[in-house]
Design an enzyme around this catalytic site. Structure first.
Site, PDB file in Angstrom:
ATOM      1  N   SER A  64       0.794  -1.239   0.000  1.00 24.35           N
ATOM      2  CA  SER A  64       0.000   0.000   0.000  1.00 24.35           C
ATOM      3  C   SER A  64       0.821   1.280   0.000  1.00 24.35           C
ATOM      4  O   SER A  64       0.262   2.346  -0.243  1.00 24.35           O
ATOM      5  CB  SER A  64      -0.937   0.021   1.199  1.00 24.35           C
ATOM      6  N   LYS A  67       0.499   3.301  -3.020  1.00 23.83           N
ATOM      7  CA  LYS A  67      -0.686   4.134  -3.286  1.00 23.83           C
ATOM      8  C   LYS A  67      -0.354   5.629  -3.241  1.00 23.83           C
ATOM      9  O   LYS A  67      -1.004   6.433  -3.904  1.00 23.83           O
ATOM     10  CB  LYS A  67      -1.793   3.808  -2.269  1.00 23.83           C
ATOM     11  N   TYR A 188      -2.911  -2.470 -10.351  1.00 20.75           N
ATOM     12  CA  TYR A 188      -2.831  -2.336  -8.900  1.00 20.75           C
ATOM     13  C   TYR A 188      -1.980  -3.448  -8.280  1.00 20.75           C
ATOM     14  O   TYR A 188      -1.095  -3.192  -7.457  1.00 20.75           O
ATOM     15  CB  TYR A 188      -4.256  -2.330  -8.323  1.00 20.75           C
ATOM     16  N   TYR A 240      -4.378   3.184   7.558  1.00 20.05           N
ATOM     17  CA  TYR A 240      -5.606   2.408   7.730  1.00 20.05           C
ATOM     18  C   TYR A 240      -6.503   3.047   8.791  1.00 20.05           C
ATOM     19  O   TYR A 240      -6.475   4.260   8.964  1.00 20.05           O
ATOM     20  CB  TYR A 240      -5.271   0.948   8.074  1.00 20.05           C
ATOM     21  N   VAL A 258       1.171  -3.671   3.872  1.00 18.61           N
ATOM     22  CA  VAL A 258       1.099  -4.934   4.611  1.00 18.61           C
ATOM     23  C   VAL A 258       2.363  -5.792   4.531  1.00 18.61           C
ATOM     24  O   VAL A 258       2.440  -6.824   5.187  1.00 18.61           O
ATOM     25  CB  VAL A 258      -0.133  -5.789   4.205  1.00 18.61           C
TER      26      VAL A 258
HETATM   27  N1  GLU Z   1      -1.825  -5.564  -2.192  1.00 20.57           N
HETATM   28  C1  GLU Z   1      -2.419  -5.463  -0.906  1.00 20.57           C
HETATM   29  C2  GLU Z   1      -3.911  -5.691  -0.976  1.00 20.57           C
HETATM   30  O1  GLU Z   1      -4.506  -5.285  -1.892  1.00 20.57           O
HETATM   31  C3  GLU Z   1      -2.096  -4.125  -0.338  1.00 20.57           C
HETATM   32  C4  GLU Z   1      -2.697  -3.935   1.006  1.00 20.57           C
HETATM   33  C5  GLU Z   1      -1.898  -3.029   1.889  1.00 20.57           C
HETATM   34  O2  GLU Z   1      -0.671  -2.981   1.857  1.00 20.57           O
HETATM   35  O3  GLU Z   1      -2.566  -2.332   2.653  1.00 20.57           O
HETATM   36  O4  GLU Z   1      -4.515  -6.273  -0.141  1.00 20.57           O
END
Ligand code: GLU
Length: 305
Positions: A64, A67, A188, A240, A258
């Site tokens: 993430s 992002k 993604y 989060y 994550v």
């Molecule tokens: N590729 C992970 C997912 O889509 C990223 C989640 C994350 O790092 O928060 O679940």
């Protein structure tokens, strides 16, 4: 840099000696294979002075944290379209939740929950996942002066098991927020599977600490307004449904992933990357958060004091 270096070293030594807590993410099978006790920190200031401790060259996938960079890329292309498609507000729900979307015409609340990030990935120019991802890598190369690569095993693992992310992409398509489900979701998955290390990640974030200009190359990466939007969203939605606590305890814009990576920005001063794969219950690196907390306290970095 001397004071900073001493604070970073002290934080690293403290956290290294403390008992490990948290568990590595296993819902993406490939992530479960990592050594849970890796620990690394790197700090780079606007003059380019950098110090790193621990497993600073060990690679991990961006997950993430990517992002923040996909958002920067698309904001540079068409900022108005981005915020027509994704909102600005925290959800209070886990990153994989579809809850607020259901009562809001499928519109993702912000670009850092998975639904919003998938919508953002769909806006990366390219027309298909391979080309869009090549553009994403090109963007990263511009901001870290190295060429990152994708971990094919993590990508395969995410793509094979990412039913929920695919469900979200289908939901977005149903409401007309994205054009093509496969392009969006595969772009993604690929961006999340990009390999980095803390030294490189801290370097990648430097433009965000300098109003959108890379202080080392003097290249403008994003306009000032977009930079402000990114770091603000990192503060309110970057960790989060734990962002409130992070704002109180660390007081910096952060984006976590994550795999255990976290990028923290100290506006006007520096960029910090931490990595430790054990996650707390909200999905943030436990030791990474502890490192940031200690450094922020020692150097009085919180934006809210
Ligand atoms: N590729 C992970 C997912 O889509 C990223 C989640 C994350 O790092 O928060 O679940």
């Amino acid at each position: 840099m001397k004071t900073t270096e001493a604070a970073v070293q002290k934080a690293y030594e403290t956290v290294r000696k403390s008992a490990p807590s948290g568990e590595v993410a296993t819902y993406i099978p490939e992530l479960a294979r990592i050594n849970p006790d890796l620990l690394a920190i790197s700090v780079i200031d606007l003059q380019g002075n950098q110090c790193s401790y621990g497993d600073a060259e060990t690679q991990f996938t961006l997950q993430s944290v990517s992002k923040a960079f996909s958002l920067a890329l698309v904001l540079q292309e068409n900022a108005a379209a981005v915020f027509d498609t994704v909102g600005f507000e925290p959800t209070g729900n886990p990153f994989f939740s579809m809850l607020p979307m259901e009562s809001e015409h499928g519109k993702p609340r912000n670009p850092f929950v998975n639904s919003g990030a998938i919508a953002v990935s769909s806006m990366i120019p390219g027309g298909n996942a391979k080309s869009s991802y090549a553009n994403f890598l090109g963007f990263l190369e511009q901001i870290c002066e190295e060429k990152p690569v994708m971990d094919v095993d993590t990508h395969r693992s995410e793509s094979e098991t990412g039913y929920r992310n695919r469900a979200m992409a289908n939901f977005l398509k149903q409401y007309g927020w994205i054009e093509d489900v496969d392009t969006a979701v595969e772009t993604y998955f690929m961006q999340c599977s990009t390999l980095t290390n803390v030294r490189q990640l801290a370097r990648m974030g430097l433009f965000l600490a300098n109003r959108g200009i890379d202080p080392l190359t003097q290249k403008r990466i994003v306009d000032e307004e977009s930079c402000r939007a990114i770091v603000t969203l990192m503060t309110t939605c970057g960790t989060y449904d734990y962002a409130g606590r992070v704002a109180i305890e660390i007081g910096l814009p952060c984006k976590s992933g994550v795999s255990g990576g976290i990028l923290a920005i100290v506006p006007g001063k520096m960029s910090i990357a931490a990595f430790a794969p054990r996650l707390g219950t909200h999905g943030n690196s436990e030791a990474g958060m502890e490192l940031l907390k200690l450094i922020s306290e020692e150097l009085s970095l919180s934006l809210f004091q």
